[in-house]
Motif scaffolding. Sequence first.
Motif, PDB file in Angstrom:
ATOM      1  N   MET A 188      -4.639  -2.806 -12.735  1.00  0.00           N
ATOM      2  CA  MET A 188      -3.840  -2.802 -11.535  1.00  0.00           C
ATOM      3  C   MET A 188      -4.668  -2.239 -10.392  1.00  0.00           C
ATOM      4  SD  MET A 188      -0.462  -0.549 -10.621  1.00  0.00           S
ATOM      5  CE  MET A 188       0.387  -1.062 -12.052  1.00  0.00           C
ATOM      6  N   THR A 189      -4.576  -2.870  -9.252  1.00  0.00           N
ATOM      7  CA  THR A 189      -5.293  -2.393  -8.078  1.00  0.00           C
ATOM      8  C   THR A 189      -4.457  -1.359  -7.337  1.00  0.00           C
ATOM      9  OG1 THR A 189      -4.352  -4.053  -6.603  1.00  0.00           O
ATOM     10  CG2 THR A 189      -6.322  -4.695  -7.847  1.00  0.00           C
ATOM     11  N   ILE A 190      -5.083  -0.727  -6.373  1.00  0.00           N
ATOM     12  CA  ILE A 190      -4.355   0.246  -5.549  1.00  0.00           C
ATOM     13  C   ILE A 190      -3.231  -0.444  -4.802  1.00  0.00           C
ATOM     14  CG2 ILE A 190      -4.550   1.795  -3.574  1.00  0.00           C
ATOM     15  CD1 ILE A 190      -7.440   2.331  -4.496  1.00  0.00           C
ATOM     16  N   PHE A 191      -3.515  -1.632  -4.292  1.00  0.00           N
ATOM     17  CA  PHE A 191      -2.481  -2.353  -3.556  1.00  0.00           C
ATOM     18  C   PHE A 191      -1.353  -2.783  -4.480  1.00  0.00           C
ATOM     19  CE2 PHE A 191      -6.226  -3.154  -0.780  1.00  0.00           C
ATOM     20  CZ  PHE A 191      -5.791  -2.403   0.284  1.00  0.00           C
ATOM     21  N   GLY A 192      -1.678  -3.051  -5.740  1.00  0.00           N
ATOM     22  CA  GLY A 192      -0.642  -3.381  -6.720  1.00  0.00           C
ATOM     23  C   GLY A 192       0.300  -2.215  -6.937  1.00  0.00           C
ATOM     24  N   ALA A 193      -0.243  -1.017  -6.980  1.00  0.00           N
ATOM     25  CA  ALA A 193       0.589   0.185  -7.150  1.00  0.00           C
ATOM     26  C   ALA A 193       1.520   0.356  -5.960  1.00  0.00           C
ATOM     27  CB  ALA A 193      -0.289   1.416  -7.325  1.00  0.00           C
ATOM     28  N   ILE A 194       1.012   0.111  -4.764  1.00  0.00           N
ATOM     29  CA  ILE A 194       1.850   0.215  -3.573  1.00  0.00           C
ATOM     30  C   ILE A 194       2.953  -0.841  -3.613  1.00  0.00           C
ATOM     31  CG2 ILE A 194       1.893  -0.063  -1.056  1.00  0.00           C
ATOM     32  CD1 ILE A 194      -0.907   1.209  -1.014  1.00  0.00           C
ATOM     33  N   GLY A 195       2.607  -2.043  -4.022  1.00  0.00           N
ATOM     34  CA  GLY A 195       3.595  -3.121  -4.094  1.00  0.00           C
ATOM     35  C   GLY A 195       4.698  -2.832  -5.090  1.00  0.00           C
ATOM     36  N   ILE A 196       4.317  -2.349  -6.270  1.00  0.00           N
ATOM     37  CA  ILE A 196       5.306  -2.035  -7.298  1.00  0.00           C
ATOM     38  C   ILE A 196       6.184  -0.865  -6.866  1.00  0.00           C
ATOM     39  CG2 ILE A 196       5.588  -1.154  -9.646  1.00  0.00           C
ATOM     40  CD1 ILE A 196       3.159  -2.906 -10.409  1.00  0.00           C
ATOM     41  N   ALA A 197       5.579   0.162  -6.296  1.00  0.00           N
ATOM     42  CA  ALA A 197       6.361   1.310  -5.826  1.00  0.00           C
ATOM     43  C   ALA A 197       7.306   0.898  -4.698  1.00  0.00           C
ATOM     44  CB  ALA A 197       5.443   2.428  -5.368  1.00  0.00           C
ATOM     45  N   SER A 198       6.898  -0.045  -3.868  1.00  0.00           N
ATOM     46  CA  SER A 198       7.783  -0.480  -2.783  1.00  0.00           C
ATOM     47  C   SER A 198       8.998  -1.221  -3.320  1.00  0.00           C
ATOM     48  CB  SER A 198       7.025  -1.341  -1.771  1.00  0.00           C
ATOM     49  OG  SER A 198       6.700  -2.592  -2.326  1.00  0.00           O
ATOM     50  N   THR A 199       8.856  -1.922  -4.442  1.00  0.00           N
ATOM     51  CA  THR A 199      10.036  -2.554  -5.046  1.00  0.00           C
ATOM     52  C   THR A 199      10.998  -1.482  -5.553  1.00  0.00           C
ATOM     53  OG1 THR A 199       9.082  -2.785  -7.280  1.00  0.00           O
ATOM     54  CG2 THR A 199       8.726  -4.616  -5.736  1.00  0.00           C
ATOM     55  N   GLY A 200      10.454  -0.406  -6.104  1.00  0.00           N
ATOM     56  CA  GLY A 200      11.292   0.716  -6.531  1.00  0.00           C
ATOM     57  C   GLY A 200      11.992   1.377  -5.359  1.00  0.00           C
ATOM     58  N   LEU A 201      11.289   1.500  -4.235  1.00  0.00           N
ATOM     59  CA  LEU A 201      11.904   2.057  -3.031  1.00  0.00           C
ATOM     60  C   LEU A 201      13.101   1.211  -2.593  1.00  0.00           C
ATOM     61  CD1 LEU A 201       8.755   3.018  -0.922  1.00  0.00           C
ATOM     62  CD2 LEU A 201      10.484   4.593  -1.792  1.00  0.00           C
ATOM     63  N   THR A 202      12.934  -0.098  -2.627  1.00  0.00           N
ATOM     64  CA  THR A 202      14.011  -0.991  -2.207  1.00  0.00           C
ATOM     65  C   THR A 202      15.232  -0.864  -3.110  1.00  0.00           C
ATOM     66  OG1 THR A 202      12.419  -2.558  -1.290  1.00  0.00           O
ATOM     67  CG2 THR A 202      14.619  -3.404  -1.779  1.00  0.00           C
ATOM     68  N   VAL A 203      15.014  -0.853  -4.425  1.00  0.00           N
ATOM     69  CA  VAL A 203      16.130  -0.740  -5.368  1.00  0.00           C
ATOM     70  C   VAL A 203      16.840   0.598  -5.203  1.00  0.00           C
ATOM     71  CG1 VAL A 203      16.725  -0.555  -7.821  1.00  0.00           C
ATOM     72  CG2 VAL A 203      15.231  -2.385  -7.037  1.00  0.00           C
TER      73      VAL A 203
END
Length: 130
Positions: free
Chosen positions: A1-16
């Motif tokens: 996983m890239t750094i940007f992938g971590a940000i993307g996944i965490a942002s989905t958690g933020l939305t939920v």
Amino acid sequence: MTIFGAIGIASTGLTVHRKWLDAVSDNLANVSTVRGTGEDAFRQKYVVAQEIQGGGGVQVAATVEGSAEGRLVYEPDHPLADEQGYVRYPDIDMSSQMTQLIMAQRGYQANAAVVDRAKETYAAALQIGR
């Protein structure tokens, strides 16, 4: 996983977690909403989350509403009371909602911390290249 992938996944958690916070706050705001016995009670909202296929985070699958039956309370002086003196309140448990509020808030904070750490890691990596 890239750094940007971590940000993307965490942002989905933020939305939920934000949508979960919205649902719980709506439930808490309407815990004392009174209706006549001939009407449906305020319907409690629940957020259903699901995994995004391929390991890409999480998303809101649905927002489900609770029972419209509510609970009958004897308040003969209330303007909405029926002939027997009953009104309808939503069947919302305040302590359960407060617990859900804390869990949603902590989940939101955890995902925000992941985004911050990933940004710091990316900035540190850029400094190494200089």
